[in-house]
Motif scaffolding. Structure first.
Motif, PDB file in Angstrom:
ATOM      1  N   UNK A  20     -96.853  -6.121 -55.604  1.00 37.26           N
ATOM      2  CA  UNK A  20     -97.208  -5.988 -54.193  1.00 37.26           C
ATOM      3  C   UNK A  20     -98.228  -7.024 -53.741  1.00 37.26           C
ATOM      4  N   UNK A  21     -98.808  -7.761 -54.681  1.00 41.44           N
ATOM      5  CA  UNK A  21     -99.916  -8.637 -54.321  1.00 41.44           C
ATOM      6  C   UNK A  21     -99.592 -10.124 -54.468  1.00 41.44           C
ATOM      7  N   UNK A  22     -98.352 -10.456 -54.832  1.00 43.70           N
ATOM      8  CA  UNK A  22     -97.990 -11.860 -54.991  1.00 43.70           C
ATOM      9  C   UNK A  22     -96.683 -12.133 -54.253  1.00 43.70           C
ATOM     10  N   UNK A  23     -96.354 -13.425 -54.161  1.00 40.97           N
ATOM     11  CA  UNK A  23     -95.081 -13.822 -53.600  1.00 40.97           C
ATOM     12  C   UNK A  23     -94.974 -13.659 -52.099  1.00 40.97           C
ATOM     13  N   UNK A  24     -93.737 -13.559 -51.638  1.00 42.37           N
ATOM     14  CA  UNK A  24     -93.411 -13.415 -50.226  1.00 42.37           C
ATOM     15  C   UNK A  24     -92.217 -12.470 -50.143  1.00 42.37           C
ATOM     16  N   UNK A  25     -92.246 -11.540 -49.196  1.00 43.17           N
ATOM     17  CA  UNK A  25     -91.167 -10.562 -49.086  1.00 43.17           C
ATOM     18  C   UNK A  25     -90.560 -10.598 -47.684  1.00 43.17           C
ATOM     19  N   UNK A  26     -89.282 -10.211 -47.603  1.00 47.81           N
ATOM     20  CA  UNK A  26     -88.603 -10.095 -46.312  1.00 47.81           C
ATOM     21  C   UNK A  26     -87.412  -9.162 -46.491  1.00 47.81           C
ATOM     22  N   UNK A  27     -86.844  -8.729 -45.378  1.00 42.46           N
ATOM     23  CA  UNK A  27     -85.682  -7.836 -45.412  1.00 42.46           C
ATOM     24  C   UNK A  27     -84.473  -8.474 -44.743  1.00 42.46           C
ATOM     25  N   UNK A  28     -84.480  -9.781 -44.582  1.00 38.38           N
ATOM     26  CA  UNK A  28     -83.408 -10.477 -43.878  1.00 38.38           C
ATOM     27  C   UNK A  28     -82.155 -10.613 -44.736  1.00 38.38           C
ATOM     28  N   UNK A  29     -81.020 -10.476 -44.116  1.00 33.47           N
ATOM     29  CA  UNK A  29     -79.726 -10.790 -44.720  1.00 33.47           C
ATOM     30  C   UNK A  29     -79.227 -12.057 -44.034  1.00 33.47           C
ATOM     31  N   UNK A  30     -79.324 -13.184 -44.724  1.00 29.56           N
ATOM     32  CA  UNK A  30     -79.001 -14.460 -44.097  1.00 29.56           C
ATOM     33  C   UNK A  30     -77.509 -14.628 -43.827  1.00 29.56           C
ATOM     34  N   UNK A  31     -76.695 -13.750 -44.381  1.00 26.21           N
ATOM     35  CA  UNK A  31     -75.256 -13.818 -44.143  1.00 26.21           C
ATOM     36  C   UNK A  31     -74.798 -12.833 -43.073  1.00 26.21           C
ATOM     37  N   UNK A  81     -94.557 -28.604 -53.250  1.00 23.25           N
ATOM     38  CA  UNK A  81     -93.591 -27.503 -53.336  1.00 23.25           C
ATOM     39  C   UNK A  81     -94.211 -26.110 -53.383  1.00 23.25           C
ATOM     40  N   UNK A  82     -95.528 -26.005 -53.322  1.00 25.78           N
ATOM     41  CA  UNK A  82     -96.171 -24.703 -53.244  1.00 25.78           C
ATOM     42  C   UNK A  82     -96.252 -23.977 -54.571  1.00 25.78           C
ATOM     43  N   UNK A  83     -96.678 -22.703 -54.480  1.00 26.15           N
ATOM     44  CA  UNK A  83     -96.912 -21.890 -55.665  1.00 26.15           C
ATOM     45  C   UNK A  83     -96.685 -20.429 -55.279  1.00 26.15           C
ATOM     46  N   UNK A  84     -95.768 -19.704 -55.949  1.00 27.82           N
ATOM     47  CA  UNK A  84     -95.462 -18.327 -55.550  1.00 27.82           C
ATOM     48  C   UNK A  84     -96.612 -17.353 -55.738  1.00 27.82           C
ATOM     49  N   UNK A  85     -97.624 -17.743 -56.510  1.00 28.41           N
ATOM     50  CA  UNK A  85     -98.776 -16.857 -56.727  1.00 28.41           C
ATOM     51  C   UNK A  85    -100.058 -17.466 -56.187  1.00 28.41           C
ATOM     52  N   UNK A  86     -99.934 -18.467 -55.330  1.00 28.21           N
ATOM     53  CA  UNK A  86    -101.105 -19.162 -54.791  1.00 28.21           C
ATOM     54  C   UNK A  86    -101.590 -18.558 -53.488  1.00 28.21           C
ATOM     55  N   UNK A  87    -102.227 -19.388 -52.667  1.00 32.49           N
ATOM     56  CA  UNK A  87    -102.733 -18.966 -51.360  1.00 32.49           C
ATOM     57  C   UNK A  87    -101.559 -18.702 -50.417  1.00 32.49           C
ATOM     58  N   UNK A  88    -101.785 -18.063 -49.268  1.00 39.94           N
ATOM     59  CA  UNK A  88    -100.676 -17.821 -48.341  1.00 39.94           C
ATOM     60  C   UNK A  88     -99.907 -19.086 -47.961  1.00 39.94           C
ATOM     61  N   UNK A 130     -99.583 -21.830 -49.691  1.00 38.06           N
ATOM     62  CA  UNK A 130     -98.852 -22.281 -50.867  1.00 38.06           C
ATOM     63  C   UNK A 130     -97.646 -21.397 -51.158  1.00 38.06           C
ATOM     64  N   UNK A 131     -97.791 -20.099 -50.957  1.00 40.73           N
ATOM     65  CA  UNK A 131     -96.661 -19.186 -51.172  1.00 40.73           C
ATOM     66  C   UNK A 131     -95.548 -19.445 -50.165  1.00 40.73           C
ATOM     67  N   UNK A 132     -95.941 -19.674 -48.908  1.00 41.15           N
ATOM     68  CA  UNK A 132     -94.945 -19.960 -47.884  1.00 41.15           C
ATOM     69  C   UNK A 132     -94.209 -21.256 -48.203  1.00 41.15           C
ATOM     70  N   UNK A 133     -94.940 -22.293 -48.595  1.00 37.88           N
ATOM     71  CA  UNK A 133     -94.312 -23.575 -48.936  1.00 37.88           C
ATOM     72  C   UNK A 133     -93.305 -23.396 -50.067  1.00 37.88           C
ATOM     73  N   UNK A 134     -93.679 -22.608 -51.061  1.00 40.35           N
ATOM     74  CA  UNK A 134     -92.774 -22.372 -52.195  1.00 40.35           C
ATOM     75  C   UNK A 134     -91.502 -21.670 -51.733  1.00 40.35           C
ATOM     76  N   UNK A 135     -91.636 -20.656 -50.883  1.00 44.66           N
ATOM     77  CA  UNK A 135     -90.459 -19.941 -50.391  1.00 44.66           C
ATOM     78  C   UNK A 135     -89.563 -20.873 -49.571  1.00 44.66           C
ATOM     79  N   UNK A 136     -90.170 -21.680 -48.711  1.00 48.89           N
ATOM     80  CA  UNK A 136     -89.380 -22.589 -47.885  1.00 48.89           C
ATOM     81  C   UNK A 136     -88.585 -23.558 -48.747  1.00 48.89           C
ATOM     82  N   UNK A 137     -89.244 -24.169 -49.729  1.00 46.06           N
ATOM     83  CA  UNK A 137     -88.568 -25.190 -50.534  1.00 46.06           C
ATOM     84  C   UNK A 137     -87.527 -24.602 -51.483  1.00 46.06           C
TER      85      UNK A 137
END
Length: 336
Positions: free
Chosen positions: A1-12, A113-120, A122-129
């Motif tokens: 619950x304290x790392x990464x980035x979450x969403x509920x989107x279905x891109x398809x 390219x960011x970091x999934x466990x970094x600052x907000x 950095x996490x966003x950059x990682x998810x985008x890339x």
């Protein structure tokens, strides 16, 4: 619950969906706080996949306002394929009217390219890339000069080692109908959104559509036309959405910005008075402006001169400067 980035989107999923990219980030006032980044997906059958983003820097408003309009105006039935819209990618910076995020000081366009466990940021950059950009054929990231810079209206691509993808990127850049365009040489490890798009297998297109931290009639018109022209060029829409005129795009004059010597930088605190205007053609050794020292009034102002010839691409708007501030940049015209 304290790392990464979450969403509920279905891109398809077909149709239009609005949601959030949520980044957990504990703060004093809210231990289970999440940074909420708004996102919209619009899909209708098969076709091109286009990602539109703005607010990479929070004080660059042309893209933010234009993409907000586009979310409201795009009818899923009118598109072919998929359009994903991030109107305020660095949401904390947008809300603070700052270039960088006030939560972590992050400059999103230097975070890839960011970091999934970094600052907000950095996490966003990682998810985008790694997650979002690879789902799209083209990434269009809309910029402007921000609060501190006046910038010549230009489209932009970063150089791609793949000759065919580079050709297509330049072709899409020209399709925007901007008066100028330039190719940036930032290398394979570029920390920018365009570098991230390239590594993700997408074609990245960007540009500078205004400056001064404000939206103007001219800058908003340029942005709306560029968005419409790109969407029509890709075939994701059949007709303009934000503009009503069908004015043909004028030829884009290509520029190159590839050397630090094309910029003029301050080396100490002072006050800069420009001697040339944005878009002027200048030559090596020509006077760029004067640097004043208001703390030592007995000293004459220092003449600042260009090290290279070209066209004035950008200018610092804030008169007071510190060591390291870029005062002006000159881009080199490219033939062919």
């Amino acid at each position: 619950m304290h790392t990464g980035l979450v969403h509920t989107l279905d891109f398809d999923r077909e149709g239009k969906t609005l949601g959030y990219l949520s980044i957990p980030f504990s703060v004093d006032r809210s231990p289970y706080f999440q940074v909420k980044v708004p996102i919209c997906t619009i899909r209708n059958g098969k076709g091109p996949s286009l990602l539109l983003m703005a607010g990479n820097h929070g004080d660059e408003y042309e893209g933010e306002l234009s993409l907000a309009k586009l979310i409201r105006r795009l009818d899923p039935a009118a598109i072919s394929g998929r359009i994903t819209i991030l109107p305020m990618a660095n949401a904390p910076a947008v809300m603070a009217a700052k270039r960088c995020s006030p939560l972590d000081g992050g400059n999103l366009n230097r975070a890839f390219p960011g970091d999934p466990s970094g600052t907000p940021t950095s996490r966003l950059a990682h998810f985008l890339e790694t997650e979002l950009f690879p789902r799209h054929d083209v990434v269009f990231d809309i910029h402007s000069g921000g609060t501190s810079m006046e910038h010549l209206p230009t489209a932009l691509v970063e150089r791609n080692a793949d000759a065919e993808r580079h050709r297509r990127g330049v072709e899409l850049m020209r399709a925007l109908g901007m008066p100028f365009g330039f190719v940036a040489d930032n290398g394979q490890a570029s920390p920018t959104s365009m570098g991230a798009a390239r590594r993700a297998g997408a074609i990245g297109v960007s540009g500078e559509f205004g400056g001064g931290g404000t939206a103007t009639v001219n800058s908003m018109t340029l942005t709306a036309r560029a968005l419409d022209r790109l969407m029509v060029e890709l075939g994701v829409v059949a007709a303009p959405v934000l503009t009503s005129d069908a004015e043909p795009a004028k030829p884009t004059r290509l520029l190159s910005l590839s050397r630090h010597s094309q910029g003029i930088y301050s080396t100490r605190r002072g006050w800069f008075e420009p001697a040339v205007r944005l878009g002027d053609s200048v030559s090596t050794g020509q006077l760029a402006g004067w640097y004043h020292d208001l703390e030592r009034l007995e000293l004459a102002e220092e003449a600042m001169r260009f090290s290279e010839s070209g066209i004035v691409l950008s200018r610092r708007l804030h008169t007071m400067c510190e060591a390291g501030d870029c005062l002006m940049q000159v881009a080199e015209p490219v033939e062919g």
